[in-house]
Design a protein around this motif. Structure first.
Motif, PDB file in Angstrom:
ATOM      1  N   UNK A 216     -26.465  89.218  30.674  1.00  0.00           N
ATOM      2  CA  UNK A 216     -25.195  89.886  30.371  1.00  0.00           C
ATOM      3  C   UNK A 216     -24.105  89.434  31.334  1.00  0.00           C
ATOM      4  N   UNK A 217     -24.425  89.371  32.626  1.00  0.00           N
ATOM      5  CA  UNK A 217     -23.399  88.993  33.601  1.00  0.00           C
ATOM      6  C   UNK A 217     -22.972  87.536  33.436  1.00  0.00           C
ATOM      7  N   UNK A 218     -23.889  86.672  33.027  1.00  0.00           N
ATOM      8  CA  UNK A 218     -23.484  85.300  32.703  1.00  0.00           C
ATOM      9  C   UNK A 218     -22.465  85.299  31.570  1.00  0.00           C
ATOM     10  N   UNK A 219     -22.742  86.086  30.549  1.00  0.00           N
ATOM     11  CA  UNK A 219     -21.824  86.175  29.414  1.00  0.00           C
ATOM     12  C   UNK A 219     -20.489  86.775  29.830  1.00  0.00           C
ATOM     13  N   UNK A 220     -20.531  87.824  30.626  1.00  0.00           N
ATOM     14  CA  UNK A 220     -19.311  88.512  31.047  1.00  0.00           C
ATOM     15  C   UNK A 220     -18.443  87.608  31.910  1.00  0.00           C
ATOM     16  N   UNK A 221     -19.052  86.807  32.760  1.00  0.00           N
ATOM     17  CA  UNK A 221     -18.277  85.883  33.581  1.00  0.00           C
ATOM     18  C   UNK A 221     -17.497  84.899  32.707  1.00  0.00           C
ATOM     19  N   UNK A 222     -18.131  84.439  31.645  1.00  0.00           N
ATOM     20  CA  UNK A 222     -17.429  83.544  30.714  1.00  0.00           C
ATOM     21  C   UNK A 222     -16.346  84.288  29.939  1.00  0.00           C
ATOM     22  N   UNK A 223     -16.666  85.499  29.497  1.00  0.00           N
ATOM     23  CA  UNK A 223     -15.701  86.290  28.735  1.00  0.00           C
ATOM     24  C   UNK A 223     -14.470  86.643  29.563  1.00  0.00           C
ATOM     25  N   UNK A 224     -14.680  86.945  30.836  1.00  0.00           N
ATOM     26  CA  UNK A 224     -13.563  87.323  31.708  1.00  0.00           C
ATOM     27  C   UNK A 224     -12.555  86.186  31.838  1.00  0.00           C
ATOM     28  N   UNK A 225     -13.031  84.963  31.829  1.00  0.00           N
ATOM     29  CA  UNK A 225     -12.134  83.803  31.930  1.00  0.00           C
ATOM     30  C   UNK A 225     -11.259  83.669  30.691  1.00  0.00           C
TER      31      UNK A 225
END
Length: 325
Positions: A216-225
């Protein structure tokens, strides 16, 4: 602060509690001379001896029953399952004895037992060694269930579990033992009934636990960008579920995604959805999205194994689709 692996964090918690209380002891297959299949009990046998670090036969129902009997007499056993899948052989002892004896004895017996060990989908361990047993045990009355996801919460949860007067199951993911993190030098404990808000956000709530926290945090890091702002909650406590934490998040986001490695049918996500519908249905602006593993035995083939579980790109797609509604 010292950076240590998760297996060392669990070993430190065990060592500290054994030093603190002489009634704490460890038993399981290869926990003694060998030091545990994932080195969580390494060197404890040399320090505490045969009577407090017991190597058992390959007989899960027998040594689980022995541990429950020891708990009744006032000891505080920690049972390591070499692989949590094997504890299905002790399901009767865990459900009918550990979970119920406090009640069926009219409160005369406490069962301060911790059951812990590795589980989850690993690296081609095959179907029988890739079980996710949280859904199996979640329905049993009398048990507390937690799932660690970092070295920090692994240590704090295990120390709290050992001191609790109820049976606690601690799920550790086989692929997280080599995670490293800075841990405080001072002693600390974490609650067994609270979720952790890993990241605050405003657009969508993502609930997860164990290994999937990191996907999830991998995905969120990409989404935040890309300008997305999801909120992430690590459930940690699988029983009881911290429904208040979830509800407070839904009051902000009004949208919910649940990401789990558990099977979809009858999984932890299914229980969360039921409790959200019971308590926070009016806060939902759209149906809950459930990202779970496929309802099949985990394949040995590596490519097929990867296809059975959820990956970051699926989480990213689901967040974008839900926010766009």
């Amino acid at each position: 602060m010292a950076e240590i692996f998760m297996f060392d964090a669990l070993r430190e918690a065990t060592d500290e509690e054994m030093s603190h209380n002489s009634s704490v002891f460890v038993l399981g297959e290869d926990v003694g001379y060998y030091g545990g299949s994932y080195k969580v009990t390494k060197d404890l046998h040399a320090k505490y001896g045969d009577l407090r670090v017991l190597d058992t036969p390959i007989a899960e129902n027998s040594f689980m029953g022995m541990a429950i009997g020891a708990a009744i007499t006032g000891l505080r056993p920690i049972v390591e399952g070499m692989n949590m899948s094997f504890l299905l052989l002790a399901f009767n002892q865990i459900s009918n004895n550990a979970g119920m004896l406090r009640y069926t004895s009219g409160g005369n017996f406490n069962i301060p037992i911790v059951i812990r060990g590795p589980g989850g989908v690993g690296r081609q361990l095959g179907a029988e060694h890739s079980q996710r047993l949280e859904a199996y045990f979640q329905a049993i009355p009398g048990l507390k269930i937690v799932a660690c996801s970092t070295p920090y919460n692994a240590k704090g949860l295990l120390k709290s579990a050992i001191r609790d007067n109820n049976p606690v199951i601690l799920f550790e993911h086989v692929l997280l033992y080599n995670l490293k993190e800075d841990l405080p030098d001072q002693e600390y404990f974490l609650p067994l009934d609270k979720a952790e808000v890993v990241k605050e956000g405003s657009q969508v709530t993502i609930i997860t636990y164990s290994r999937m926290r990191h996907h999830v945090m991998q995905a969120v890091n990409s989404l935040s960008k890309e300008g997305y702002d999801p909120e992430v909650i690590d459930l940690i406590s699988l029983k009881p579920i911290d429904i208040e934490c979830i509800g407070l998040s839904l009051m902000k986001t009004h949208k919910l995604i649940i990401v789990e490695e558990c099977m979809k049918t009858g999984g932890i996500a299914a229980e969360i959805i039921a409790q959200v519908n019971d308590n926070w249905f009016d806060q939902l602006d759209s149906p809950v999205i459930r990202l779970s593993s496929h309802d099949i035995p985990t394949p040995y083939n590596g490519t097929l194994e990867r296809a059975t579980v959820i990956h970051p790109h699926q989480i990213i797609e689901s967040v974008k689709n839900l926010v766009a509604l």
